[in-house]
Motif scaffolding. Structure first.
Motif, PDB file in Angstrom:
ATOM      1  N   LYS A   1       0.831  -1.207   0.000  1.00  0.00           N
ATOM      2  CA  LYS A   1       0.000   0.000   0.000  1.00  0.00           C
ATOM      3  C   LYS A   1       0.866   1.258   0.000  1.00  0.00           C
ATOM      4  O   LYS A   1       0.611   2.209  -0.750  1.00  0.00           O
ATOM      5  CB  LYS A   1      -0.922  -0.009   1.222  1.00  0.00           C
ATOM      6  N   HIS A   2       1.906   1.266   0.822  1.00  0.00           N
ATOM      7  CA  HIS A   2       2.754   2.448   0.960  1.00  0.00           C
ATOM      8  C   HIS A   2       3.524   2.763  -0.317  1.00  0.00           C
ATOM      9  O   HIS A   2       3.636   3.930  -0.719  1.00  0.00           O
ATOM     10  CB  HIS A   2       3.729   2.243   2.114  1.00  0.00           C
ATOM     11  N   PHE A   3       4.054   1.738  -0.985  1.00  0.00           N
ATOM     12  CA  PHE A   3       4.937   1.979  -2.126  1.00  0.00           C
ATOM     13  C   PHE A   3       4.234   1.894  -3.482  1.00  0.00           C
ATOM     14  O   PHE A   3       4.851   2.181  -4.514  1.00  0.00           O
ATOM     15  CB  PHE A   3       6.107   0.990  -2.105  1.00  0.00           C
ATOM     16  N   SER A   4       2.963   1.532  -3.510  1.00  0.00           N
ATOM     17  CA  SER A   4       2.260   1.398  -4.790  1.00  0.00           C
ATOM     18  C   SER A   4       2.090   2.758  -5.468  1.00  0.00           C
ATOM     19  O   SER A   4       1.984   3.791  -4.808  1.00  0.00           O
ATOM     20  CB  SER A   4       0.895   0.750  -4.586  1.00  0.00           C
ATOM     21  N   GLN A   5       2.086   2.732  -6.796  1.00  0.00           N
ATOM     22  CA  GLN A   5       1.897   3.950  -7.581  1.00  0.00           C
ATOM     23  C   GLN A   5       0.466   4.447  -7.420  1.00  0.00           C
ATOM     24  O   GLN A   5      -0.483   3.674  -7.574  1.00  0.00           O
ATOM     25  CB  GLN A   5       2.192   3.679  -9.055  1.00  0.00           C
TER      26      GLN A   5
END
Length: 329
Positions: A235-239
């Protein structure tokens, strides 16, 4: 067992998504609940103020495990084994309404307009030890709640006093409790999406293993703590997504890493704990999307003004069960 997460896209739309992982076949399907409907709950009747839609089934009375109401409040119930503590029905304090754990989602969606509203309302109820007739057991549950303000909270009945707990990462899985998961998250606080350089050990230059080295150590099993970590990381690193269709597509991909195929997670009694469906609540849209195990195509029910004003009885919607294959030649 289940995994859930909230999400805000770049346009400001809010979502609550979840996997429903269970061994017993629940046969849930999208169901609409009208305003002013009297629910014959197992701990006593309650009446809905707001209409809502979610994954439900009538087993003596209407029961829901997740959904979104006309105010945009989303709620989902997840398994919370060996942690949930309920009160005996005979011990409910005077002035409080008894609610069976499996009836909480319907009660909350039918009566709360927001997380802030629910925070006050739960002080007037008590979750009690009553079994689900279908399962013949008392379901240990906790609940994740979110609304269009972006506020996300968790309700965990670990004592007689019920109160909402802020969920700063907008993710919830199963036991242990949320506080434990947040502490455990610090163990993985150095993980990153970027490739990390390798050290030169005693003159020997290590050869890279390629992109992804920043996430070395990310747990890959199906336990609740591992699914929590993977979901927060993804969730944190998704585009970021920009609109409802692209956000739903992203949420499908985010849940892919915690979706459990049949046969890979067996319980002690040999039963098969797998992802029976995935549910997506589009909070501003007031829409519920369901994705059954054998069909990746999202199936949508949206709360319309006509439904809310003219439909006065519950409505169930049949799912299309089969995977659709489109020929391109």
């Amino acid at each position: 067992m289940c995994t859930s997460l909230t999400y805000q896209n770049s346009r400001g739309d809010h979502f609550l998504a979840r996997t429903m992982d269970f061994a017993f076949e629940l046969h849930g399907q999208p169901m609409f609940m009208p305003r002013n409907w009297r629910v014959a709950g197992d701990a006593g009747e309650f009446t809905t103020t707001y209409g809502f839609v979610g994954a439900g089934r009538k087993i003596g009375h209407e029961m829901f495990v997740d959904g979104v109401n006309e105010k945009g409040l989303g709620v989902a119930a997840l398994y919370f084994p060996e942690n949930a503590q309920y009160v005996d029905p005979s011990q409910v304090p005077a002035g409080k309404q008894a609610i069976a754990p499996h009836d909480f989602v319907a009660w909350a969606l039918g009566n709360a307009a927001s997380v802030a509203d629910l925070r006050e309302l739960v002080t007037h109820i008590q979750l009690v030890n009553l079994p689900v007739s279908l399962l013949k057991l008392i379901t240990p549950l906790h609940y994740i709640i979110s609304d269009p303000t972006g506020e996300t909270a968790v309700l965990e009945a670990t004592s007689q006093d019920l109160k909402l707990i802020e969920d700063p990462v907008g993710v919830m899985t199963n036991s242990p409790d949320l506080g434990w998961h947040l502490q455990n998250l610090s163990t993985y606080g150095t993980l990153t999406a970027t490739e990390q350089p390798l050290h030169d050990y005693m003159g020997y230059q290590l050869k890279t293993q390629g992109p992804g080295t920043g996430a070395l150590g990310l747990p890959g099993d199906y336990t609740s703590p591992s699914r929590f970590i993977r979901t927060v990381f993804a969730k944190h690193f998704s585009q970021p997504a920009a609109d409802v269709p692209s956000t739903l597509n992203l949420l499908q991909h985010l849940l892919d890493s915690v979706t459990i195929p049949k046969g890979v997670k067996l319980k002690a009694d040999g039963s098969d704990d797998y992802t029976q469906y995935r549910g997506y609540m589009s909070l501003e849209e007031r829409a519920y999307y369901m994705e059954p195990y054998d069909n990746f195509e999202l199936q949508r029910v949206v709360l319309t003004t006509e439904m809310l004003e003219e439909q006065h009885t519950p409505v169930s919607y049949a799912l299309q069960p089969s995977v659709h294959i489109q020929n391109l030649n």
